[in-house]
Design an enzyme around this catalytic site. Structure first.
Site, PDB file in Angstrom:
ATOM      1  N   ASP A  58      -9.749   1.696   4.584  1.00  0.00           N
ATOM      2  CA  ASP A  58      -9.259   2.877   5.238  1.00  0.00           C
ATOM      3  C   ASP A  58      -9.377   2.500   6.725  1.00  0.00           C
ATOM      4  O   ASP A  58     -10.219   1.473   7.040  1.00  0.00           O
ATOM      5  CB  ASP A  58     -10.315   4.231   5.294  1.00  0.00           C
TER       6      ASP A  58
HETATM    7  C1  LIG Z   1      -1.698  -6.344  -1.288  1.00  0.00           C
HETATM    8  C2  LIG Z   1      -2.661  -5.556  -0.662  1.00  0.00           C
HETATM    9  C3  LIG Z   1      -3.599  -4.563  -1.303  1.00  0.00           C
HETATM   10  C4  LIG Z   1      -2.386  -5.693   1.096  1.00  0.00           C
HETATM   11  C5  LIG Z   1      -3.492  -5.181   1.826  1.00  0.00           C
HETATM   12  C6  LIG Z   1      -2.853  -4.220   2.960  1.00  0.00           C
HETATM   13  C7  LIG Z   1      -3.564  -3.040   3.085  1.00  0.00           C
HETATM   14  C8  LIG Z   1      -5.020  -3.234   3.820  1.00  0.00           C
HETATM   15  C9  LIG Z   1      -3.168  -1.815   2.710  1.00  0.00           C
HETATM   16  C10 LIG Z   1      -3.797  -0.659   2.721  1.00  0.00           C
HETATM   17  C11 LIG Z   1      -2.731   0.655   3.209  1.00  0.00           C
HETATM   18  C12 LIG Z   1      -3.546   1.732   3.607  1.00  0.00           C
HETATM   19  C13 LIG Z   1      -2.598   2.987   3.201  1.00  0.00           C
HETATM   20  C14 LIG Z   1      -4.519   1.833   4.235  1.00  0.00           C
HETATM   21  C15 LIG Z   1      -5.153   3.117   4.740  1.00  0.00           C
HETATM   22  O1  LIG Z   1      -5.368   3.142   6.013  1.00  0.00           O
HETATM   23  P1  LIG Z   1      -4.640   4.322   6.927  1.00  0.00           P
HETATM   24  O2  LIG Z   1      -3.345   3.790   6.921  1.00  0.00           O
HETATM   25  O3  LIG Z   1      -5.019   5.443   6.062  1.00  0.00           O
HETATM   26  O4  LIG Z   1      -5.652   4.277   8.253  1.00  0.00           O
HETATM   27  P2  LIG Z   1      -6.445   5.476   8.933  1.00  0.00           P
HETATM   28  O5  LIG Z   1      -7.653   5.534   7.980  1.00  0.00           O
HETATM   29  O6  LIG Z   1      -6.683   4.837  10.114  1.00  0.00           O
HETATM   30  O7  LIG Z   1      -5.387   6.806   9.038  1.00  0.00           O
END
Ligand SMILES: CC(C)=CCC/C(C)=C/CC/C(C)=C/COP(=O)(O)OP(=O)(O)O
Length: 233
Positions: A58
């Site tokens: 996150d």
């Molecule tokens: C192959 C692979 C697994 C690659 C890694 C890329 C990666 C870390 C993906 C996670 C995507 C995601 C929805 C993260 C949540 O952060 P958010 O966008 O919800 O951020 P927030 O909590 O600040 O809203």
């Protein structure tokens, strides 16, 4: 992520974000190989490492927003944090790492972001296969694969097949996972195996999650008195 309103970064399955899940301590199975144990940073001990660590990644969007960058930049930074966590897990002797990447709820994000993420997952998996083979990492992709683009399904299957005999680290990527379903499955599993988990909460946004944070989580795990639900007399 399902609970992206929370201010923090890592781990877990049974609870909201801001958690590092440090499940299933298994001193012998989790112990680092002798050659690698020497690389463990103090005060980490090889004899009681968790066998399996799970992280909820996150904070990518907040990380990007804080820098005036698009969320895609946060996801790319999150990718780098995941690669570092994979590297450290292997080096320190953690045998299984599960990364929760994309929840069922994430499908309702803007189409452009969902498409970017699906492309990123495919690209990362494809680009990682050679390294996984070199480093002995076995990849599994779990979740509702039927919703994934066909090309991502194919890349995931190819990577799973190519790495199926690797045994240094079991890396599981959860893509299109259901938090609710996972809770039910985890409860069943706990009941059957008497397994036990420890949770670690951090305010670090996932893209900033690095060696110090991981070390802090593992040392916290090792410092806990583990009763496995049983009260000592
Ligand atoms: C192959 C692979 C697994 C690659 C890694 C890329 C990666 C870390 C993906 C996670 C995507 C995601 C929805 C993260 C949540 O952060 P958010 O966008 O919800 O951020 P927030 O909590 O600040 O809203």
């Amino acid at each position: 992520m399902p609970l992206s309103h929370s201010p923090a970064a890592t781990c877990q399955l049974l609870a909201p974000s801001r958690r590092t899940r440090l499940p299933t301590p298994c001193p012998r199975a989790g112990a680092a190989p002798a050659a690698e144990a020497a690389l463990l940073p103090a005060p980490l001990r090889a004899d009681s490492l968790p066998r399996h660590v799970a992280v909820v990644m996150d904070g990518n969007a907040r990380w990007a927003r804080a820098r005036g960058l698009p969320s895609a930049a946060g996801h790319e930074a999150g990718r780098r944090a995941l690669e570092e966590t994979v590297r450290l897990s292997r080096a320190w002797g953690v045998r299984a790492l599960t990364a929760f990447a994309f929840s069922h709820e994430n499908w309702s994000r803007p189409k452009v972001e969902v498409e970017f993420l699906m492309g990123l997952f495919e690209r990362v998996i494809h680009e990682s296969i050679a390294g996984f083979l070199r480093e002995g990492i076995r990849l599994r992709v779990i979740g509702d694969s039927s919703r994934l683009p066909v090309s991502l399904q194919k890349t995931a299957r190819e990577a799973e097949e190519a790495t199926r005999n690797n045994s240094q680290l079991d890396l599981t990527l959860a893509i299109s996972y259901s938090g609710r379903r996972d809770i039910v499955q985890a409860c069943r599993s706990l009941a059957q195996k008497s397994a036990y988990s420890e949770l670690f909460f951090t305010d670090t946004l996932w893209p900033d999650f690095g060696e110090d944070d991981y070390l802090e989580a593992l040392v916290s795990f090792q410092s806990r008195e583990r009763r496995f639900g049983v009260r000592k007399l």
